[in-house]
Design a protein around this motif. Structure first.
Motif, PDB file in Angstrom:
ATOM      1  N   ASP A 478       2.607  89.007  40.284  1.00  0.00           N
ATOM      2  CA  ASP A 478       3.440  88.660  39.139  1.00  0.00           C
ATOM      3  C   ASP A 478       4.801  89.328  39.303  1.00  0.00           C
ATOM      4  O   ASP A 478       4.968  90.521  39.033  1.00  0.00           O
ATOM      5  N   VAL A 479       5.764  88.565  39.760  1.00  0.00           N
ATOM      6  CA  VAL A 479       7.107  89.101  39.988  1.00  0.00           C
ATOM      7  C   VAL A 479       7.714  89.538  38.664  1.00  0.00           C
ATOM      8  O   VAL A 479       8.326  90.601  38.553  1.00  0.00           O
ATOM      9  N   THR A 480       7.560  88.689  37.653  1.00  0.00           N
ATOM     10  CA  THR A 480       7.960  89.019  36.293  1.00  0.00           C
ATOM     11  C   THR A 480       6.829  88.556  35.373  1.00  0.00           C
ATOM     12  O   THR A 480       5.796  88.071  35.823  1.00  0.00           O
ATOM     13  N   ASP A 481       7.076  88.681  34.068  1.00  0.00           N
ATOM     14  CA  ASP A 481       6.071  88.208  33.128  1.00  0.00           C
ATOM     15  C   ASP A 481       5.914  86.692  33.185  1.00  0.00           C
ATOM     16  O   ASP A 481       4.904  86.150  32.725  1.00  0.00           O
ATOM     17  N   ARG A 482       6.900  86.012  33.754  1.00  0.00           N
ATOM     18  CA  ARG A 482       6.849  84.546  33.794  1.00  0.00           C
ATOM     19  C   ARG A 482       6.726  83.967  35.198  1.00  0.00           C
ATOM     20  O   ARG A 482       6.296  82.826  35.354  1.00  0.00           O
ATOM     21  N   LEU A 483       7.064  84.694  36.219  1.00  0.00           N
ATOM     22  CA  LEU A 483       7.052  84.179  37.590  1.00  0.00           C
ATOM     23  C   LEU A 483       5.961  84.865  38.406  1.00  0.00           C
ATOM     24  O   LEU A 483       5.881  86.091  38.437  1.00  0.00           O
ATOM     25  N   SER A 484       5.130  84.060  39.044  1.00  0.00           N
ATOM     26  CA  SER A 484       4.103  84.606  39.924  1.00  0.00           C
ATOM     27  C   SER A 484       4.128  83.880  41.261  1.00  0.00           C
ATOM     28  O   SER A 484       4.441  82.680  41.338  1.00  0.00           O
ATOM     29  N   LEU A 485       3.798  84.615  42.314  1.00  0.00           N
ATOM     30  CA  LEU A 485       3.727  84.076  43.672  1.00  0.00           C
ATOM     31  C   LEU A 485       2.319  84.274  44.208  1.00  0.00           C
ATOM     32  O   LEU A 485       1.713  85.338  44.022  1.00  0.00           O
ATOM     33  N   THR A 486       1.798  83.249  44.870  1.00  0.00           N
ATOM     34  CA  THR A 486       0.452  83.306  45.447  1.00  0.00           C
ATOM     35  C   THR A 486       0.531  82.941  46.923  1.00  0.00           C
ATOM     36  O   THR A 486       1.209  81.979  47.304  1.00  0.00           O
ATOM     37  N   ALA A 487      -0.142  83.714  47.739  1.00  0.00           N
ATOM     38  CA  ALA A 487      -0.250  83.415  49.170  1.00  0.00           C
ATOM     39  C   ALA A 487      -1.690  83.656  49.598  1.00  0.00           C
ATOM     40  O   ALA A 487      -2.361  84.561  49.095  1.00  0.00           O
ATOM     41  N   GLY A 488      -2.148  82.852  50.489  1.00  0.00           N
ATOM     42  CA  GLY A 488      -3.525  83.015  50.953  1.00  0.00           C
ATOM     43  C   GLY A 488      -3.805  82.148  52.150  1.00  0.00           C
ATOM     44  O   GLY A 488      -2.913  81.528  52.730  1.00  0.00           O
ATOM     45  N   GLY A 489      -5.061  82.083  52.511  1.00  0.00           N
ATOM     46  CA  GLY A 489      -5.442  81.271  53.653  1.00  0.00           C
ATOM     47  C   GLY A 489      -6.890  81.470  54.019  1.00  0.00           C
ATOM     48  O   GLY A 489      -7.633  82.231  53.373  1.00  0.00           O
ATOM     49  N   ARG A 490      -7.280  80.784  55.063  1.00  0.00           N
ATOM     50  CA  ARG A 490      -8.663  80.815  55.513  1.00  0.00           C
ATOM     51  C   ARG A 490      -8.668  80.791  57.036  1.00  0.00           C
ATOM     52  O   ARG A 490      -8.175  79.838  57.663  1.00  0.00           O
ATOM     53  N   TRP A 491      -9.227  81.833  57.622  1.00  0.00           N
ATOM     54  CA  TRP A 491      -9.473  81.830  59.064  1.00  0.00           C
ATOM     55  C   TRP A 491     -10.853  81.244  59.300  1.00  0.00           C
ATOM     56  O   TRP A 491     -11.818  81.585  58.612  1.00  0.00           O
ATOM     57  N   TYR A 492     -10.948  80.330  60.247  1.00  0.00           N
ATOM     58  CA  TYR A 492     -12.223  79.661  60.486  1.00  0.00           C
ATOM     59  C   TYR A 492     -12.553  79.641  61.978  1.00  0.00           C
ATOM     60  O   TYR A 492     -11.670  79.684  62.849  1.00  0.00           O
ATOM     61  N   ASP A 493     -13.823  79.573  62.236  1.00  0.00           N
ATOM     62  CA  ASP A 493     -14.330  79.389  63.591  1.00  0.00           C
ATOM     63  C   ASP A 493     -15.509  78.420  63.497  1.00  0.00           C
ATOM     64  O   ASP A 493     -16.484  78.695  62.776  1.00  0.00           O
ATOM     65  N   LYS A 525      -1.786  78.901  52.652  1.00  0.00           N
ATOM     66  CA  LYS A 525      -1.390  78.300  51.384  1.00  0.00           C
ATOM     67  C   LYS A 525      -0.410  79.229  50.685  1.00  0.00           C
ATOM     68  O   LYS A 525      -0.582  80.449  50.697  1.00  0.00           O
ATOM     69  N   VAL A 526       0.613  78.638  50.075  1.00  0.00           N
ATOM     70  CA  VAL A 526       1.563  79.408  49.268  1.00  0.00           C
ATOM     71  C   VAL A 526       1.828  78.640  47.984  1.00  0.00           C
ATOM     72  O   VAL A 526       1.768  77.400  47.960  1.00  0.00           O
ATOM     73  N   MET A 527       2.123  79.379  46.914  1.00  0.00           N
ATOM     74  CA  MET A 527       2.404  78.740  45.634  1.00  0.00           C
ATOM     75  C   MET A 527       3.305  79.639  44.793  1.00  0.00           C
ATOM     76  O   MET A 527       3.187  80.867  44.843  1.00  0.00           O
ATOM     77  N   ALA A 528       4.179  79.010  44.042  1.00  0.00           N
ATOM     78  CA  ALA A 528       5.002  79.708  43.048  1.00  0.00           C
ATOM     79  C   ALA A 528       4.797  79.033  41.707  1.00  0.00           C
ATOM     80  O   ALA A 528       4.804  77.797  41.619  1.00  0.00           O
ATOM     81  N   VAL A 538       5.656  75.324  35.241  1.00  0.00           N
ATOM     82  CA  VAL A 538       5.930  74.517  36.429  1.00  0.00           C
ATOM     83  C   VAL A 538       5.413  75.274  37.645  1.00  0.00           C
ATOM     84  O   VAL A 538       5.291  76.508  37.635  1.00  0.00           O
ATOM     85  N   TYR A 539       5.098  74.535  38.687  1.00  0.00           N
ATOM     86  CA  TYR A 539       4.599  75.171  39.913  1.00  0.00           C
ATOM     87  C   TYR A 539       4.960  74.314  41.115  1.00  0.00           C
ATOM     88  O   TYR A 539       5.241  73.111  40.998  1.00  0.00           O
ATOM     89  N   ALA A 540       4.939  74.940  42.275  1.00  0.00           N
ATOM     90  CA  ALA A 540       5.130  74.242  43.547  1.00  0.00           C
ATOM     91  C   ALA A 540       4.247  74.925  44.575  1.00  0.00           C
ATOM     92  O   ALA A 540       4.107  76.162  44.567  1.00  0.00           O
ATOM     93  N   SER A 541       3.646  74.133  45.463  1.00  0.00           N
ATOM     94  CA  SER A 541       2.730  74.719  46.445  1.00  0.00           C
ATOM     95  C   SER A 541       2.795  73.952  47.756  1.00  0.00           C
ATOM     96  O   SER A 541       3.218  72.789  47.805  1.00  0.00           O
ATOM     97  N   ALA A 542       2.364  74.622  48.806  1.00  0.00           N
ATOM     98  CA  ALA A 542       2.203  74.015  50.125  1.00  0.00           C
ATOM     99  C   ALA A 542       0.921  74.568  50.720  1.00  0.00           C
ATOM    100  O   ALA A 542       0.655  75.773  50.630  1.00  0.00           O
ATOM    101  N   GLY A 543       0.116  73.706  51.292  1.00  0.00           N
ATOM    102  CA  GLY A 543      -1.152  74.157  51.859  1.00  0.00           C
ATOM    103  C   GLY A 543      -1.589  73.273  53.003  1.00  0.00           C
ATOM    104  O   GLY A 543      -1.201  72.110  53.099  1.00  0.00           O
ATOM    105  N   LYS A 544      -2.405  73.849  53.847  1.00  0.00           N
ATOM    106  CA  LYS A 544      -2.914  73.145  55.020  1.00  0.00           C
ATOM    107  C   LYS A 544      -4.384  72.827  54.844  1.00  0.00           C
ATOM    108  O   LYS A 544      -5.150  73.631  54.323  1.00  0.00           O
TER     109      LYS A 544
END
Length: 790
Positions: A478-493, A525-528, A538-544
């Motif tokens: 949570d960058v501020t009370d109103r803005l949050s950033l999310t990052a993540g992912g999945r390693w697979y085999d 994956k990333v999201m704001a 409002v939100y925006a995301s990119a993911g594989k």
């Protein structure tokens, strides 16, 4: 989206259901339509609910667990449709198709063989095959247990349904590159005994009667320590197709219609009758205040008398046949799972271990295709000879997931976990014979040609073992009370071991091969997300997203060789297919308007899909999964809920998807040249409902409801030909009376008796050109249902 509930209505609902259960409902399907005539009286009908209302509180929050933590629908940064338990009941949903056609941008096709393994759900144009678990593009879960996407469980004793659009590669893995469908079951209560019984009887056009009964019971075995929940169901669905005698057969060498000598048979009505039954046993043990163990067992079996497919035209209810051959089928599955949850000050540790097993068997008489092959391909027409083909599938899946979901007070929170699964799938065709075929061909030629040795048409056994290991996580700051950033992912085999042993005339003789594929990688994956106001996010995301490769099996060089040679393809090169991946980009808004009387959510997306894997149906009658090139998919969804006055709720939703082959593989795979659209994907999808609840007399309320759906134009590719599928729409009407104990409803499903082409199915035997087998919706059904709660 959310639906109206007054405070008095909520109190009544809690009494009816269970005051300790979290009401994670409040939202049925988002719906409505687009440009079509459906704007549909759909948005015009009335129904649902139970009123008892006094204080008008507008829309209730919808709670979902799509991100594997509890959030409201309005704050989660993705496009999600959630259908509550109450809306499942009010809409009369009891099967997959009942809700699937009401989800914007969810395409439903039946691309594989037969009825039980053909379902191929696709979100936002990301389409795959349903018969092999590794080829699926839409994840399918019951609670936290992954199951095959082709499965169509009865939708009973559920807390809600969640449909997550866009790749869920970080939290849900390889088979969720287009999205995920989750069925969330009811949880046992530890402090109250309650239950319900539900029964329905109806009549279907062109068929007979349907009936079903189901019930559930919750018992606290040890107060606040140990709870038991059991549920069961049984039903019978009338068939609508009639097998009728066709006295002629076609000489495919000359085109002549020849009168046969097979004895005539009386019309065999409703050959696709079906019975089903199943249930579940669910326990919850609070070992301590913070530690719970929840074992569960689910079971379902379907017995079908025949295949529910129309010949050539979806309005054709007769299936002309030369032989009155029985074509039964069975589908049986069960799940055993244990969930351990440990609540800590810092968060929750959740561990789920499950075993899933499924077996199917289906039969079909195949002389029509064989006549075509003998006459048109081999050039030796013979009088038809009966030949029944069967196919079996066996699934065994062991899965385990352990994750930690934090609940810190500060700006940081995260989810992290590990996943393992071992999925074994065996596709088999037991020996299929056509007794007398070889001799008849020899006699026609006048020499011992031995075209069908031992009269064996086909046999194959194809085991596939897919092993997966993954480490996944998402971190939110949570960058501020109103803005949050999310990052993540999945390693697979992943590792895929396969083998194929086949023989028979249709296979071109004996063949055998085996091999192994292995891959590893990372899906980021990333999201704001930004809260513009308390009521507008409002939100925006990119993911594989990623899908595992797999195996097709042997393509007959005898039957398919010339067709493949014409486009530069080798049957041996199509025995297996490679993995594919995509990047998805999404932006959306979530809003509450008019003093919480309206919610409006919308999302736009762009998908860049590399080496897209698609089902390819060849003119020789076989089909393969093949990487056809790069595909782009663009579109949007809009969903709205409104409670303009007390007792009235309106749901509208529509979606648009446009797909295009941006770069074809090689010289272009048949049916998928550059600029072509993907088959099986409707352009527009829409849904809507209107429901009105008002006091009737004494303690009874009245309910009026209408639901509608619109399914846009699409195409399919069969036997080397692109087939256009028309748009269709349907309206369901419901009216009833209810109080705190009883719910009585008169319903009309598919009121206009629309006959739609849902998909061009290949059935079991290879399809003969010019005779597609069409999956259709159910004709008009009129009935009465009663629900008793105690």
């Amino acid at each position: 989206m959310a639906v109206f509930y007054s405070s008095a209505r909520l109190r009544a609902q809690k009494q009816i259901e269970n005051p300790k259960r979290i009401l994670t409902m409040k939202k049925p399907l988002r719906h409505s339509s687009n440009r079509t005539p459906l704007a549909l009286a759909c948005a015009a009908a009335l129904v649902s609910g139970s009123a008892l209302a006094q204080e008008f509180t507008g829309l209730e929050e919808v709670i979902v667990t799509a991100s594997k933590r509890t959030e409201t629908l309005q704050e989660i940064g993705m496009s999600v449709t959630a259908i509550s338990e109450r809306e499942i009941e009010n809409m009369g949903i009891d099967s997959y198709l009942d809700f699937a056609v009401r989800i914007p941008n969810l395409a439903t096709a039946f691309q594989a063989d037969g009825r039980f393994d053909a379902n191929s759900p696709a979100l936002r144009g990301v389409f795959g095959s349903g018969d092999k678990s590794s080829a699926a593009t839409t994840g399918f879960y019951i609670d936290d247990v992954p199951i095959t996407s082709a499965l169509q469980p009865r939708v009973l004793d559920l807390q809600r349904i969640e449909v997550l659009r866009g790749p869920q590669g970080s939290l849900y893995g390889a088979r969720s590159m287009g999205g995920t469908i989750r069925l969330i079951t009811q949880q046992p209560s530890l402090d109250e005994t309650y239950g319900s019984f539900h029964t329905t009887a109806s009549s279907v056009a062109d068929g007979d009667q349907n009936y079903a009964a189901d019930g559930s019971l919750n018992i606290p075995l040890i107060q606040d320590k140990l709870g038991l929940r059991v549920a069961g169901y049984y039903g019978s669905i009338s068939g609508v197709y009639d097998r009728v005698y066709d006295p002629t057969w076609t000489n495919y060498q000359t085109g002549e219609e020849v009168t046969g000598t097979t004895p005539a048979f009386d019309d065999n009505e409703n050959v696709d009758d079906e019975k089903y039954w199943g249930g579940q046993v669910f326990m919850k043990w609070m070992v301590t205040e913070d530690l719970s163990i929840t074992p569960k067992f689910m079971y379902q079996k379907i017995e079908a008398d025949g295949l529910p497919f129309a010949d050539v035209d979806p309005e054709n209810m007769e299936t002309p046949r030369f032989f009155d051959s029985e074509e039964p089928g069975e589908d049986e599955w069960w799940i055993a799972s244990v969930v351990v949850n440990w609540s800590l000050d810092a968060g929750d540790i959740t561990s789920t271990t499950a075993y899933y097993e499924r077996d199917t068997e289906e039969f079909e008489e195949e002389h029509t295709f064989l006549d075509f092959i003998y006459g048109a391909a081999v050039g030796v027409p013979i009088t038809p000879i009966e030949s029944v083909l069967s196919t079996t599938s066996e699934y065994e899946n062991v899965s385990h997931e352990t994750r930690f979901t934090s609940s810190f007070d500060g700006r940081w929170n995260f989810t992290a976990g590990i996943f393992y699964a071992d999925n074994q799938f065996v596709r088999g065709y037991p020996p299929a014979f056509q007794p007398g075929a070889n001799q008849a061909l020899n006699d026609a030629i006048g020499a011992p040609a031995d075209i069908v040795p031992d009269d064996l048409i086909f046999i194959t056994n194809q085991p596939e073992d897919v092993e997966e290991l993954a480490i996944f996580g998402e971190v939110t700051f949570d960058v501020t009370d109103r803005l949050s950033l999310t990052a993540g992912g999945r390693w697979y085999d992943t590792t895929v071991d396969f083998e194929s042993i086949s023989d028979g005339f249709a296979n071109g003789g004996p063949s055998e091969f085996s091999g192994s594929q292995s891959e590893s990688g990372f899906n980021p994956k990333v999201m704001a997300a930004f809260d513009v106001t308390d009521d507008l996010n409002v939100y925006a995301s990119a993911g594989k997203g990623f899908r595992i490769g797999g195996v097709n099996g042997q393509l007959s060089p005898t039957l398919c060789g010339d067709e493949l040679d014409a486009v530069g393809l080798n049957p041996d090169d199509l025995r297996t297919y490679d993995s594919d991946e995509l990047w998805s980009y999404e932006a959306g808004i979530k809003s509450k308007l008019a003093n919480n009387r309206v919610s409006l959510n919308a999302a736009v997306f762009f998908i860049d899909w590399q080496d897209s894997l698609q089902v390819q149906r060849l003119a020789c009658g076989f089909q393969v999964d093949a990487n056809i090139g790069d595909v782009e998919s663009t579109g949007f969804e809009v969903e709205m809920s409104a409670a303009p006055i007390e007792g009235l709720t309106i749901q509208l939703g529509f979606g648009y998807t446009e797909t295009e082959v941006a770069d074809a593989a090689g010289d272009g795979f048949p049916g998928y040249l550059k600029g072509d659209e993907l088959h099986g994907i409707p352009d527009w999808t829409g849904t809507g409902s209107v429901e009105y609840v008002f006091p009737a007399f004494d303690s009874w309320d009245a309910r009026l409801r209408a639901d509608g759906n619109y399914y846009g134009e699409s195409t399919s590719f069969n036997n080397g030909t692109v087939v256009d599928r028309e748009a269709w729409e349907a309206i369901n009407l419901r009216a009833g009376l209810m109080n705190e104990t009883w719910d009585l409803t008169l319903f009309v499903d598919n009121a206009a008796d629309e006959r739609a082409n849902l998909a061009d199915n290949r059935s079991i035997a290879a399809e003969m050109p010019g005779r597609p087998r069409i999956v259709t919706n159910r004709p008009r059904t009129v009935g009465l249902e009663a629900r008793y709660r105690f």
